[in-house]
Design an enzyme around this catalytic site. Structure first.
Site, short mmCIF file in Angstrom:
data_model
loop_
_atom_site.label_atom_id
_atom_site.label_comp_id
_atom_site.label_asym_id
_atom_site.label_seq_id
_atom_site.Cartn_x
_atom_site.Cartn_y
_atom_site.Cartn_z
N LYS A 130 0.81 -1.22 0.00
CA LYS A 130 0.00 0.00 0.00
C LYS A 130 0.84 1.27 0.00
O LYS A 130 0.50 2.24 -0.66
CB LYS A 130 -0.93 0.03 1.22
CG LYS A 130 -2.02 -1.01 1.19
CD LYS A 130 -2.84 -0.92 2.47
CE LYS A 130 -3.79 -2.08 2.59
NZ LYS A 130 -4.50 -2.08 3.86
N ARG A 131 1.94 1.27 0.75
CA ARG A 131 2.75 2.48 0.87
C ARG A 131 3.42 2.87 -0.44
O ARG A 131 3.84 4.01 -0.62
CB ARG A 131 3.80 2.31 1.97
CG ARG A 131 3.19 2.32 3.37
CD ARG A 131 4.25 2.20 4.43
NE ARG A 131 4.97 0.95 4.35
CZ ARG A 131 4.68 -0.13 5.05
NH1 ARG A 131 3.67 -0.12 5.90
NH2 ARG A 131 5.36 -1.24 4.92
N MET A 132 3.51 1.96 -1.38
CA MET A 132 4.14 2.26 -2.66
C MET A 132 3.18 3.00 -3.60
O MET A 132 3.61 3.52 -4.62
CB MET A 132 4.65 0.98 -3.33
CG MET A 132 5.82 0.39 -2.57
SD MET A 132 6.58 -0.96 -3.42
CE MET A 132 7.59 -0.08 -4.59
N LYS A 133 1.90 3.01 -3.24
CA LYS A 133 0.89 3.71 -4.06
C LYS A 133 0.99 3.30 -5.53
O LYS A 133 1.11 4.14 -6.42
CB LYS A 133 1.02 5.22 -3.89
CG LYS A 133 0.72 5.67 -2.47
CD LYS A 133 0.83 7.17 -2.35
CE LYS A 133 0.33 7.68 -1.05
NZ LYS A 133 0.99 7.45 0.13
#
Length: 158
Positions: free
Chosen positions: A28-31
């Protein structure tokens, strides 16, 4: 000067070591809609760096836990290890629901329970750490053994 025997021991699989590679997360944090572990680093999907380290250090089975877009990750791993020494020791298991790291590790049980002798120790690698060196992993395991530790964690300050 390192003797030939010392060099061979340094490059040999570590006796009794089973390896679990965590490759199930959403990232998720990599978008990005692209699976985190399949992002390319220096022309290779990140997960293959961890699997390569596992192939060089483990002398037992290797479990790669996949989840998010599991089939795509499975195909990349299978293609990436095809023909490599030890590739037959790699099993890919699916974590159908991403319920955390502990749950992901539990999904690998079946991989290690098929053998008469279970690994004496386990190494858990993240599938998104392409800069992790084999020498660092070997040193971590050396310290773990020397200290008689139950659990040893490698961290980095970025």
């Amino acid at each position: 000067m390192m003797s030939m025997i010392d060099q061979q021991a340094k490059d040999s699989p570590i006796s009794g070591l089973g390896v679990i590679v965590m490759a199930a997360g959403l990232g998720k944090r990599m978008k990005s809609n692209h699976v985190k572990v399949l992002h390319q680093v220096a022309g290779q999907p990140m997960v293959l760096y961890a699997v390569d380290v596992a192939l060089r250090v483990g002398d037992h089975r290797i479990a790669v836990v996949v989840g998010h877009q599991a089939e795509k990750v499975r195909q990349v791993i299978e293609a990436g290890i095809r023909g490599k020494p030890g590739a037959q020791a790699v099993s890919i298991v699916e974590q159908a629901q991403q319920l955390g790291t502990g749950h992901a590790v539990m999904q690998s049980r079946s991989v290690f329970s098929h053998d008469e002798v279970c690994p004496a120790q386990y190494l858990i690698l993240n599938g998104d750490t392409p800069l992790l060196k084999e020498s660092t992993v070997r040193e971590l395991l050396t310290v773990h053994q020397r200290e008689g530790a139950t659990v040893t964690i490698l961290t980095a300050i970025l």
